[in-house]
Design a protein around this motif. Structure first.
Motif, mmCIF file in Angstrom:
data_model
loop_
_atom_site.group_PDB
_atom_site.id
_atom_site.type_symbol
_atom_site.label_atom_id
_atom_site.label_comp_id
_atom_site.label_asym_id
_atom_site.label_seq_id
_atom_site.Cartn_x
_atom_site.Cartn_y
_atom_site.Cartn_z
ATOM 1 N N UNK A 159 0.855 -1.191 0.000
ATOM 2 C CA UNK A 159 0.000 0.000 0.000
ATOM 3 C C UNK A 159 0.888 1.238 0.000
ATOM 4 N N UNK A 160 0.504 2.234 -0.785
ATOM 5 C CA UNK A 160 1.175 3.535 -0.774
ATOM 6 C C UNK A 160 0.164 4.570 -0.307
ATOM 7 N N UNK A 161 0.530 5.307 0.737
ATOM 8 C CA UNK A 161 -0.328 6.390 1.220
ATOM 9 C C UNK A 161 0.164 7.698 0.606
ATOM 10 N N UNK A 162 -0.686 8.323 -0.190
ATOM 11 C CA UNK A 162 -0.339 9.575 -0.852
ATOM 12 C C UNK A 162 -0.968 10.764 -0.121
ATOM 13 N N UNK A 163 -0.359 11.935 -0.288
ATOM 14 C CA UNK A 163 -0.845 13.171 0.342
ATOM 15 C C UNK A 163 -0.915 13.022 1.860
ATOM 16 N N UNK A 164 0.123 12.421 2.429
ATOM 17 C CA UNK A 164 0.102 12.072 3.852
ATOM 18 C C UNK A 164 0.094 13.290 4.768
ATOM 19 N N UNK A 165 0.856 14.306 4.421
ATOM 20 C CA UNK A 165 0.903 15.529 5.235
ATOM 21 C C UNK A 165 1.507 16.647 4.409
ATOM 22 N N UNK A 166 1.367 17.862 4.889
ATOM 23 C CA UNK A 166 1.964 19.036 4.261
ATOM 24 C C UNK A 166 3.008 19.594 5.210
ATOM 25 N N UNK A 167 4.238 19.673 4.739
ATOM 26 C CA UNK A 167 5.309 20.217 5.564
ATOM 27 C C UNK A 167 5.253 21.742 5.537
ATOM 28 N N UNK A 168 5.139 22.349 6.721
ATOM 29 C CA UNK A 168 5.041 23.802 6.850
ATOM 30 C C UNK A 168 6.423 24.423 6.982
ATOM 31 N N UNK A 169 6.543 25.730 6.725
ATOM 32 C CA UNK A 169 7.849 26.397 6.790
ATOM 33 C C UNK A 169 8.561 26.250 8.134
ATOM 34 N N UNK A 170 7.797 26.109 9.225
ATOM 35 C CA UNK A 170 8.429 25.992 10.538
ATOM 36 C C UNK A 170 8.856 24.558 10.858
ATOM 37 N N UNK A 171 8.686 23.640 9.887
ATOM 38 C CA UNK A 171 9.099 22.255 10.099
ATOM 39 C C UNK A 171 8.006 21.347 10.617
ATOM 40 N N UNK A 172 6.878 21.922 11.002
ATOM 41 C CA UNK A 172 5.776 21.086 11.487
ATOM 42 C C UNK A 172 4.992 20.506 10.311
ATOM 43 N N UNK A 173 4.113 19.570 10.621
ATOM 44 C CA UNK A 173 3.319 18.925 9.589
ATOM 45 C C UNK A 173 1.836 19.203 9.781
ATOM 46 N N UNK A 174 1.166 19.523 8.682
ATOM 47 C CA UNK A 174 -0.283 19.681 8.704
ATOM 48 C C UNK A 174 -0.891 18.466 8.020
ATOM 49 N N UNK A 175 -1.666 17.717 8.745
ATOM 50 C CA UNK A 175 -2.301 16.515 8.195
ATOM 51 C C UNK A 175 -3.628 16.913 7.564
ATOM 52 N N UNK A 176 -3.538 17.361 6.310
ATOM 53 C CA UNK A 176 -4.685 17.924 5.604
ATOM 54 C C UNK A 176 -5.818 16.915 5.476
ATOM 55 N N UNK A 177 -5.480 15.656 5.214
ATOM 56 C CA UNK A 177 -6.504 14.626 4.997
ATOM 57 C C UNK A 177 -6.561 13.625 6.153
ATOM 58 N N UNK A 178 -6.169 14.068 7.339
ATOM 59 C CA UNK A 178 -6.186 13.168 8.474
ATOM 60 C C UNK A 178 -4.938 12.309 8.514
ATOM 61 N N UNK A 179 -5.016 11.186 9.225
ATOM 62 C CA UNK A 179 -3.848 10.322 9.349
ATOM 63 C C UNK A 179 -4.287 8.867 9.529
ATOM 64 N N UNK A 180 -3.358 7.988 9.218
ATOM 65 C CA UNK A 180 -3.564 6.574 9.508
ATOM 66 C C UNK A 180 -4.249 5.757 8.442
ATOM 67 N N UNK A 181 -4.685 6.376 7.341
ATOM 68 C CA UNK A 181 -5.430 5.633 6.321
ATOM 69 C C UNK A 181 -4.613 4.527 5.679
ATOM 70 N N UNK A 182 -3.354 4.824 5.351
ATOM 71 C CA UNK A 182 -2.511 3.819 4.711
ATOM 72 C C UNK A 182 -2.253 2.629 5.607
#
Length: 374
Positions: free
Chosen positions: A275-298
């Protein structure tokens, strides 16, 4: 001098077939006159789109021979008999040999990956073209079948704007970034819609696999349409040895649908490679991650499919959101080539690493097995 020129011509490959032009019967002959060579070359079809490429390669090869200052190429066209002979030679059979799907034969060493998803919009085609480009960059021979007949997008994303060439009833696929690719979009006018029912879809997929000259591929990737419809069923019939690669997003709703796409392997008796999980998170300029579509689906899909099939189904990778993936795809230059340092490109390369294994044939090899006595 003649032997040297013949050897030089043998170093020139046909751009479509990737075999020496001397082996393909394209060199009718040549003459030498005071440091000038006149080569008689037979094209497979009139108006060959790669005629200029052949001119450049032949000129470079022959002028490298000491004593040769200029090259003139006289282009002709193969006769019907010569094309039939070439077709039979490439297929490895007699002139009356019926086209077969080489990847479905017992001795095939090609790994076939069918990239599937439960629903559209999860980036299945982006994953397919980037995996293909990444594998080809490793020196593997790679082909891609755009089996998403209604929503074909692979040619644009790979930058494959050429048209297939026909040699009798055999099709030479265009190449881009070292990847051979075929798509229904190469046979339709402009952006015309394809309105076909099941039997026509099956026939199109069969032609893509049997009538196209793929050569000796290490890996064949098929970009399937979303869901579990006609094409998925046809694939199981035509390529029962194909392995399923499921693409999903972290969103739970998408994961549930992706499980259904993977579960079809139970009915078709195909292996799920991962399984490949795509669009897992968006890396923000401060180094944190925004989980735009949630998490754990893959991970959820991988765990559910492992339970369902009774064998480990790994989560092969998580691909972060990156605008460069979209920009590179629109430009026809996959992100693994255009921006290999991008996090998404590195994640896709890591998935390709796990798929870059050539299947070794057991034909002709001793298995060291002995009959068990009763």
């Amino acid at each position: 001098m003649e032997d040297a020129i013949r050897a030089a011509l043998a170093t020139v490959d046909d751009p479509e077939i990737r075999r020496p032009i001397t082996d393909l019967g394209m060199v009718k002959g040549f003459t030498i006159t005071a440091g000038r060579v006149r080569v008689e070359l037979l094209l497979t079809v009139a108006g060959c789109p790669l005629k200029d490429k052949l001119t450049t390669d032949i000129t470079a090869a022959v002028t490298a021979v000491p004593g040769i200052d200029a090259v003139e190429i006289d282009f002709g066209v193969m006769s019907a008999e010569q094309r039939q002979s070439l077709q039979a030679s490439l297929r490895g059979g007699g002139q009356a040999a019926e086209p077969v799907i080489p990847f479905a034969q017992p001795g095939s060493r090609t790994r076939v990956y069918a990239v599937a998803s439960g629903k559209g919009g999860v980036g299945k085609s982006s994953v397919t073209v980037n995996l293909a480009a990444s594998l080809a960059r490793r020196g593997l021979s790679v082909g891609v079948v755009d089996a998403d007949i209604y929503g074909h997008s692979v040619p644009r994303m790979l930058g494959a704007d050429g048209r297939p060439t026909r040699v009798e009833d055999m099709i030479m696929p265009p190449q881009s970034h070292g990847v051979k690719v075929i798509s229904i979009g190469m046979f339709t006018a402009g952006n015309a819609a394809v309105v076909w029912r099941g039997p026509m879809l099956h026939r199109a997929l069969q032609q893509f696999l049997a009538d196209v000259y793929w050569g000796d591929l290490d890996v064949l990737l098929l970009d399937l349409p979303p869901g579990t419809g006609d094409v998925a069923i046809s694939l199981a019939q035509l390529l029962p040895n194909a392995e399923i690669l499921v693409v999903t997003t972290p969103q739970q709703a998408a994961a549930e649908v992706a499980e259904r796409a993977g579960a079809i392997a139970l009915q078709t008796h195909q292996r799920i490679v991962g399984v490949v999980e795509n669009m897992s998170w968006l890396e923000l300029p401060d180094g944190s991650r925004m989980e735009v579509f949630g998490s754990g689906g893959g991970a959820t899909v991988a765990e559910s499919l492992s339970t369902l099939v009774g064998a480990p189904v790994p989560l092969l990778g998580q691909i972060p959101l990156d605008t460069r993936v979209r920009e590179a795809g629109d430009a026809g230059n996959p992100v693994v080539l255009a921006a290999p340092e991008a996090p998404a490109a590195k994640a896709l390369d890591a998935v390709a690493d796990r798929l870059a294994v050539r299947r070794e044939s057991l034909v002709g090899k001793p298995l060291n097995l002995r009959p068990v006595g009763r």
